[in-house]
Design a protein around this motif. Structure first.
Motif, short mmCIF file in Angstrom:
data_model
loop_
_atom_site.label_atom_id
_atom_site.label_comp_id
_atom_site.label_asym_id
_atom_site.label_seq_id
_atom_site.Cartn_x
_atom_site.Cartn_y
_atom_site.Cartn_z
N HIS A 235 0.93 -1.27 0.05
CA HIS A 235 -0.04 -0.06 -0.07
C HIS A 235 0.74 1.20 -0.07
O HIS A 235 0.45 2.47 -0.49
CB HIS A 235 -0.98 0.02 1.27
N LEU A 236 1.91 1.26 0.74
CA LEU A 236 2.85 2.41 0.77
C LEU A 236 3.44 2.45 -0.61
O LEU A 236 3.74 3.80 -1.07
CB LEU A 236 3.95 2.13 1.95
N LEU A 237 3.96 1.40 -1.15
CA LEU A 237 4.72 1.57 -2.47
C LEU A 237 3.60 2.11 -3.58
O LEU A 237 3.97 2.73 -4.40
CB LEU A 237 5.24 0.09 -2.84
N HIS A 292 13.10 4.25 1.89
CA HIS A 292 12.37 3.79 3.41
C HIS A 292 13.26 4.55 4.60
O HIS A 292 12.94 4.16 5.91
CB HIS A 292 12.32 2.51 3.57
N GLY A 293 14.54 4.86 4.42
CA GLY A 293 15.32 5.26 5.27
C GLY A 293 16.11 4.37 5.85
O GLY A 293 16.93 4.42 6.96
N VAL A 310 12.41 10.60 2.28
CA VAL A 310 12.37 9.31 3.14
C VAL A 310 11.05 9.17 3.56
O VAL A 310 10.33 10.11 4.17
CB VAL A 310 13.43 9.54 4.28
N LEU A 311 10.65 7.86 3.58
CA LEU A 311 9.37 7.57 4.16
C LEU A 311 9.54 6.42 5.09
O LEU A 311 9.49 5.00 4.84
CB LEU A 311 8.74 6.77 3.06
N PRO A 312 10.23 6.48 6.14
CA PRO A 312 10.63 5.88 7.38
C PRO A 312 9.41 4.88 7.86
O PRO A 312 8.24 5.38 8.18
CB PRO A 312 11.21 6.63 8.39
N GLN A 313 9.72 3.65 8.11
CA GLN A 313 8.85 2.66 8.59
C GLN A 313 9.10 2.04 9.82
O GLN A 313 8.26 1.47 10.68
CB GLN A 313 8.56 1.64 7.45
N GLY A 314 10.59 1.97 10.41
CA GLY A 314 10.87 1.36 11.57
C GLY A 314 12.18 1.20 11.68
O GLY A 314 13.06 1.93 11.07
N LEU A 333 8.32 12.15 5.20
CA LEU A 333 6.84 12.12 5.18
C LEU A 333 6.67 10.73 6.19
O LEU A 333 7.35 9.73 5.90
CB LEU A 333 6.43 11.78 3.94
N LEU A 334 5.90 11.06 7.34
CA LEU A 334 5.75 10.22 8.37
C LEU A 334 4.14 9.37 8.36
O LEU A 334 3.32 10.35 8.24
CB LEU A 334 6.04 10.48 9.69
N GLY A 335 4.31 8.05 8.60
CA GLY A 335 2.89 7.77 8.75
C GLY A 335 1.73 8.00 7.67
O GLY A 335 1.92 7.85 6.55
#
Length: 384
Positions: A235-237, A292-293, A310-314, A333-335
């Motif tokens: 979904h993020l991609l 993703h960072g 950067v779209l960080p996830q964890g 961009l977060l969440g």
């Protein structure tokens, strides 16, 4: 000189060590690289002698959740953090320590080089009376990342072995630092025994996708990747793909091993999907990297002088995103901020922002001035 390199069985943990291991081998040193067998084909391709050691991150968590019917999403955050601390702070270090002990006895190394996520390498070397040095895979963070969950159990394990000092500073051992100082954690810079080494991207040999070389540089090329770590990210991609497709640009997407490409649906004609690309060879040809960072991609983008969205996830992705934004080399961009529109608007700005481009270029110059793996390989005997 005889050396054992060792890392966790993960692209992000193993790849950063390969340039120095190969340089040390080319300098005439006898090198053995110890990690879980699933990465031995990678070591074979690099011309390095593999040795089996440890278990993978996936296996460690399988051990923890054996008999537990819950999915990861059903585990409360506090409990999950305890499990992360146990996996990285006890289970994997114990297994690597046990497997490395006979290898050290057999090969009699003069030096053990372990990566920061695999302190079992240090613990085994310390027990055998062999010098060891730590190799980083990116920026060191003191707050707000997953590493915080296993600092305490690691410190307790080290104390049991008679190893004292600051866990974040590799217990006072020399630390091979691939992060450019301008984006490294100041507290770490002040206290660590740093041995700077230039971050050199590593990817398995392969051809660049057609059209990358010799393309019209008047039309931007945007590279999108969410890394190799399994997670539910289709979904993020999809949001990122459709946001970038709205630009007057060509978009190259490395979907990775864990995304069901069919879930992305039809993609616009200016978007190209590839399961894998030789990232280190690709980045010098792109105008923007959206990712993703992960530390590997972040460091490689610094080296290539490429702006970053950067779209960080964890894990360490959040602090990498913060550092990139703070220095002015990109934005994050977060969440719920990750929408098609936000990706489009931020990417469009970054492609035309000369101030960001200047910072990215200066970071690349800073990286280029760091000692190369070949230069550092010549220094290794002084740490034995």
């Amino acid at each position: 000189m005889r050396m054992i390199f060792t890392s966790l069985a993960s692209y992000g943990h193993l790849y950063p060590l390969l340039p120095l291991a190969v340089a040390a081998r080319d300098a005439g040193h006898e090198i053995v690289f110890a990690t879980a067998p699933e990465f031995h084909p990678t070591l074979d391709k690099a011309g390095l002698e593999p040795a089996p050691a440890g278990i993978s991150i996936r296996q460690a968590f399988q051990e923890i959740f054996t008999g537990d019917p819950r999915s990861q999403g059903e585990v409360p955050k506090d409990e999950l953090e305890q499990h992360i601390g146990r996996a990285f702070g006890r289970i994997m270090p114990e297994r690597f320590m046990a497997d490395l002990a006979p290898l050290i006895e057999q090969r009699r190394p003069d030096l053990v080089v372990y990566e920061t996520g695999n302190p079992g390498g240090l613990f085994a070397a310390h027990t055998a009376g062999v010098p060891a040095m730590c190799h980083g895979f990116g920026r060191v963070s003191y707050n707000g990342d997953a590493a915080s969950t296993f600092v305490e159990p690691l410190a307790a394990f080290a104390a049991e072995l008679g190893i004292t000092g600051d866990t974040r500073l590799a217990w006072g051992r020399p630390y091979l630092d691939i992060c450019p100082p301008s984006v490294q954690e100041p507290q770490f810079l002040a206290g660590a025994r740093r041995v700077p080494v230039r971050p050199v991207g590593w990817s398995e040999p392969g051809d660049l996708p057609s059209g990358v070389l010799g393309r019209d540089r008047g039309r931007p090329l945007v590279y999108l990747t969410l890394g190799t770590t399994p997670m539910s990210q289709a979904h993020l991609l999809a949001s990122a793909v459709h946001g970038l497709a709205a630009l007057e640009a060509d978009v190259l997407v490395a979907t990775g091993p864990s995304v069901d490409v069919a879930a992305l649906g039809d993609v616009p004609s200016n978007v190209r999907l590839e399961a894998w690309v030789p990232q280190s060879e690709l980045l010098p040809h792109v105008d923007l990297v959206v990712h993703h960072g992960g530390s590997g991609t972040t460091m490689s983008a610094f080296s290539a002088g490429v702006p970053q969205l950067v779209l960080p996830q964890g894990a360490d992705q959040f602090t990498n995103a913060e550092a990139t934004t703070a220095v002015g080399a990109g934005t994050q961009l977060l969440g719920d901020e990750v929408t098609t529109e936000a990706v489009r608007d931020n990417a469009r700005r970054l492609l035309t922002d000369s101030a960001v481009a200047d910072v990215a270029r200066k970071l690349a110059e800073e990286v280029a001035a760091m000692p190369s793996p070949q230069e550092v390989a010549e220094q290794l005997p002084q740490y034995a």
